[in-house]
Design a protein around this motif. Structure first.
Motif, PDB file in Angstrom:
ATOM      1  N   LYS B  33       0.848  -1.192   0.000  1.00  0.00           N
ATOM      2  CA  LYS B  33       0.000   0.000   0.000  1.00  0.00           C
ATOM      3  C   LYS B  33       0.883   1.241   0.000  1.00  0.00           C
ATOM      4  CE  LYS B  33      -3.538   2.627   0.141  1.00  0.00           C
ATOM      5  NZ  LYS B  33      -4.459   2.716  -1.004  1.00  0.00           N
ATOM      6  N   GLU B  43       5.403   4.492   1.185  1.00  0.00           N
ATOM      7  CA  GLU B  43       4.963   3.109   1.265  1.00  0.00           C
ATOM      8  C   GLU B  43       4.553   2.832   2.707  1.00  0.00           C
ATOM      9  OE1 GLU B  43       6.602  -0.875  -0.774  1.00  0.00           O
ATOM     10  OE2 GLU B  43       7.715  -0.232   0.989  1.00  0.00           O
ATOM     11  N   ASP B  47       4.580  -5.834   1.065  1.00  0.00           N
ATOM     12  CA  ASP B  47       4.508  -7.260   0.811  1.00  0.00           C
ATOM     13  C   ASP B  47       3.903  -8.046   1.978  1.00  0.00           C
ATOM     14  OD1 ASP B  47       4.716  -9.575  -0.526  1.00  0.00           O
ATOM     15  OD2 ASP B  47       6.884  -9.845  -0.232  1.00  0.00           O
ATOM     16  N   SER B  82      -2.634  -1.180  -3.405  1.00  0.00           N
ATOM     17  CA  SER B  82      -1.747  -0.649  -4.455  1.00  0.00           C
ATOM     18  C   SER B  82      -1.226  -1.774  -5.354  1.00  0.00           C
ATOM     19  CB  SER B  82      -0.585   0.115  -3.838  1.00  0.00           C
ATOM     20  OG  SER B  82      -1.063   1.209  -3.101  1.00  0.00           O
ATOM     21  N   HIS B  83      -0.660  -2.814  -4.753  1.00  0.00           N
ATOM     22  CA  HIS B  83      -0.252  -4.000  -5.511  1.00  0.00           C
ATOM     23  C   HIS B  83      -0.705  -5.216  -4.721  1.00  0.00           C
ATOM     24  CE1 HIS B  83       2.376  -1.268  -7.657  1.00  0.00           C
ATOM     25  NE2 HIS B  83       2.904  -0.895  -6.500  1.00  0.00           N
ATOM     26  N   GLY B  84      -0.809  -6.345  -5.424  1.00  0.00           N
ATOM     27  CA  GLY B  84      -1.229  -7.568  -4.765  1.00  0.00           C
ATOM     28  C   GLY B  84      -2.736  -7.678  -4.731  1.00  0.00           C
TER      29      GLY B  84
END
Lengths: 344, 285
Positions: B33, B43, B47, B82-84
């Motif tokens: 995120k 950030e 992860d 954001s990712h994942g």
């Protein structure tokens, strides 16, 4: 007045002779200056008390008997509570009555001279007694009681203000909810709201070609700005928590509007409505002066043209009282509708 | 997993979920995120991966500002990933919904509605088309009973205490019959005695309903007492999962009996050690 004064002395002596009556006295005669109605009430009591033998014990003696008997205690407390209530009302009302009385007195003295340009209160009473005592008479198309004229003005305000409330809340929600609507509309609103109500009148007369819709439009355009702006602020201030709740429940836009937005912004909306109704009432009088017709505003203008100054003064009192009632009415509805919202 | 595409099953909303207790119901897979502000990207979470089984009680603990609430908001769908990805019953989470009901830190009850109506609003929205009016009323009353709040059902939030408000918040969340119950520091603003009382209530409800729950907390005792697993986040920025500890205590757990239980004390010591030593160590690495 001397007769009443004598009666007042009478109750003083009666009270002095009986300790129980002395205790009851403050309740019967509220402290401070005594107004006319209360003097009459006291006089009645004294008249009864002054009747010899059984009548006086009937008023005064029965109370100590009741208070010594244990079973009668509730009667006593409810009685003293009622007296407290009367005392509280008197404490709230008396100061303003005194101020009004003093103001009338000063006015009477200031305008007592026959050369005075404005009528004294006594002259107003003599000139315009029919308008004061009978608000609702109809003697002809232009000779009607002030109550009817106020009603006509109120009808215009009701239509214009309802429209302003409906459209104002919707626009306010739009401006409060959408950043783009705010950027586009807010500057326009901020400029337009500074235009004085009457400046709209010539344009609306040109557009509607009739006095009545023009007056209603002036009311509408006067009342709408505070409603829009306050609603928008209310919507913008809805806590993120409520929005999160709505998001988790997946409320659709319509449900969100009715179940979250309107109740959460209600205190702000009612502030806007209250300012709006005040401005409407200010504007209707001015608008009616120019458009003519039946309303209270035109009545003032008409009275000025025929030099009936006393009538104008009576009309001013009517306008003031009606404006006060309108303001309190909206505030009351607002308090009812927003109960508990601030106390979270 | 066996794919179940029986159309009758899909139509029945209150059908029991095909996931049995112990099955992995919520998967957090490689979630990052980032918040961008004025060209600067921060950030917050780095992860994060975690699999949560049905019926499990997870506590997420970490220092303030480390991103615990952000993680919960992402599971709730109130904040974007954001990712994942986050998967609930193998479907990606990308919007909020009643299947992930949230108990908010500051209760977030609507002050113009009574206690009853606050819960009723959620029930009407979630079960409006599947339960009759009388059934919905019973459902509301049952949830209020679960948190011992039936006596105050006609009061407004302004007229009840902070602990009672939080109870109603829990009842509202439970009334949505969520697949995962999310709690964001639900007792953070309460005094110690009220908090203990509510923790017992939550434990009791969890035992009875067997619901899956994720609770954000900064209270070590609370985490050890309630959770099956404790997820410890390192300090932000770029917080990550530092350690996942399984709390191996039998249920039902009794607060007073646990005080001297060596397993309880060991778990407590482990969390404290992480918070005061390792969270800094990881940050430095």
């Amino acid at each position: 007045m001397s007769a009443t004064a004598a009666k007042l002395t009478l109750i003083e002596t009666a009270a002095g002779s009986n300790p129980a009556a002395a205790a009851a006295r403050p309740a019967l005669v509220p402290p401070g200056p005594v107004v006319a109605s209360q003097v009459t009430a006291v006089a009645v009591t004294v008249d009864r008390a002054a009747v010899p033998i059984p009548a006086q014990p009937d008023v005064v003696m029965s109370r100590p008997a009741a208070s010594t008997a244990a079973t009668a205690r509730p009667t006593k407390t409810s009685f003293s509570m009622a007296m407290d209530t009367i005392g509280n009302i008197a404490a709230a009302v008396l100061p303003s009555l005194i101020v009004v009385a003093v103001a009338l007195l000063v006015w009477e003295i200031a305008c007592a001279s026959p050369k005075s340009s404005l009528p004294a209160p006594s002259k107003v009473w003599l000139d315009a007694k029919d308008l004061i005592v009978a608000p609702f008479f109809i003697n002809g198309p232009q000779d009607i009681g002030l109550g009817w004229r106020v009603a006509t003005s109120l009808e215009r305000v009701a239509i214009g203000f309802s429209l302003a409330g409906f459209i104002g809340i919707l626009l306010g929600v739009l401006v409060g909810q959408s950043r783009w609507a705010m950027r586009g509309l807010d500057p326009v609103f901020q400029v337009l709201r500074t235009v004085p109500p009457l400046a709209w009148l010539p344009l609306s007369l040109a557009a509607f070609r009739d006095a009545n819709p023009s007056a209603i439009f002036v009311i509408f355009i006067t009342a709408i700005w505070p409603i829009i702006i306050n609603t928008a602020v209310g919507i913008r201030n809805i806590p993120q928590d409520y929005r999160n709740v709505a998001a988790v429940l997946r409320l659709n836009p319509l449900e969100f509007f009715w179940q979250i937005m309107i109740p959460a912004a209600a205190p702000y909306i009612f502030t806007g409505l209250r300012i709006g109704i005040g401005l409407s009432w200010l504007a209707i009088v001015a608008a009616e002066m120019l458009t003519g017709g039946v309303g209270i505003g035109f009545f003032i203008w008409d009275a000025w043209n025929s030099s009936r100054l006393s009538d104008i003064i009576v009309a001013l009192v009517y306008i003031g009282i009606v404006g006060f009632i309108l303001d309190r009415l909206v505030a009351f509805v607002g308090n009812m509708a927003t109960r508990g919202i601030q106390a979270s | 997993m066996i794919a179940r595409i029986d159309p009758k099953m899909a139509l029945e909303v209150s059908q029991p979920s095909p996931f049995a207790p112990g099955d992995p119901i919520l998967k957090i897979e490689g979630v990052f995120k980032e918040f961008s502000r004025g060209g600067v990207t921060n950030e917050v979470l780095h992860d994060v991966s975690l699999t949560i089984n049905k019926g499990e009680f997870i506590a997420v603990i970490g220092h303030s500002g480390c991103g615990k609430s952000t993680l919960l908001n992402m599971i709730a769908g109130l904040t974007t990933v954001s990712h994942g990805a986050i998967l609930l019953e193998n479907k990606e989470v990308n919007a909020p919904g009643p299947d992930r009901a949230v108990v908010f830190q500051n209760h977030s009850l609507l002050p113009w509605l009574t206690v009853y109506d606050n819960v009723k609003m959620a029930v009407d929205k979630v079960f409006g088309s599947t339960k009759s009016r009388a059934k919905r009323h019973d459902w509301v009353m049952q949830k209020l009973e679960l948190v011992n709040m039936t006596h105050a059902k006609d009061r407004r939030p302004g007229e009840i205490s902070g602990g009672m408000k939080q109870r109603v918040g829990i009842a509202r969340a439970l009334a949505m019959e969520p697949k995962v119950l999310l709690m964001d520091e639900p007792f953070g603003a309460l005094d110690a005695l009220t908090r203990a009382h509510l923790q017992d209530s939550v434990m009791d409800i969890h035992t009875r309903l067997g619901n899956t729950a994720i609770m954000i907390t900064h209270d070590v005792d609370e985490a050890v007492l309630l959770a099956d697993r404790i997820v410890m986040l390192t300090n932000g920025p770029s917080a990550r999962i530092g350690e996942v500890m399984t709390v191996d205590l039998p249920r039902p757990r009794q607060r007073l009996e646990l005080v001297n239980d060596p397993r309880y004390l060991a778990a407590r010591a482990g969390v404290l050690k992480f918070l005061y030593e390792r969270s800094h160590y990881v940050e430095a690495a």
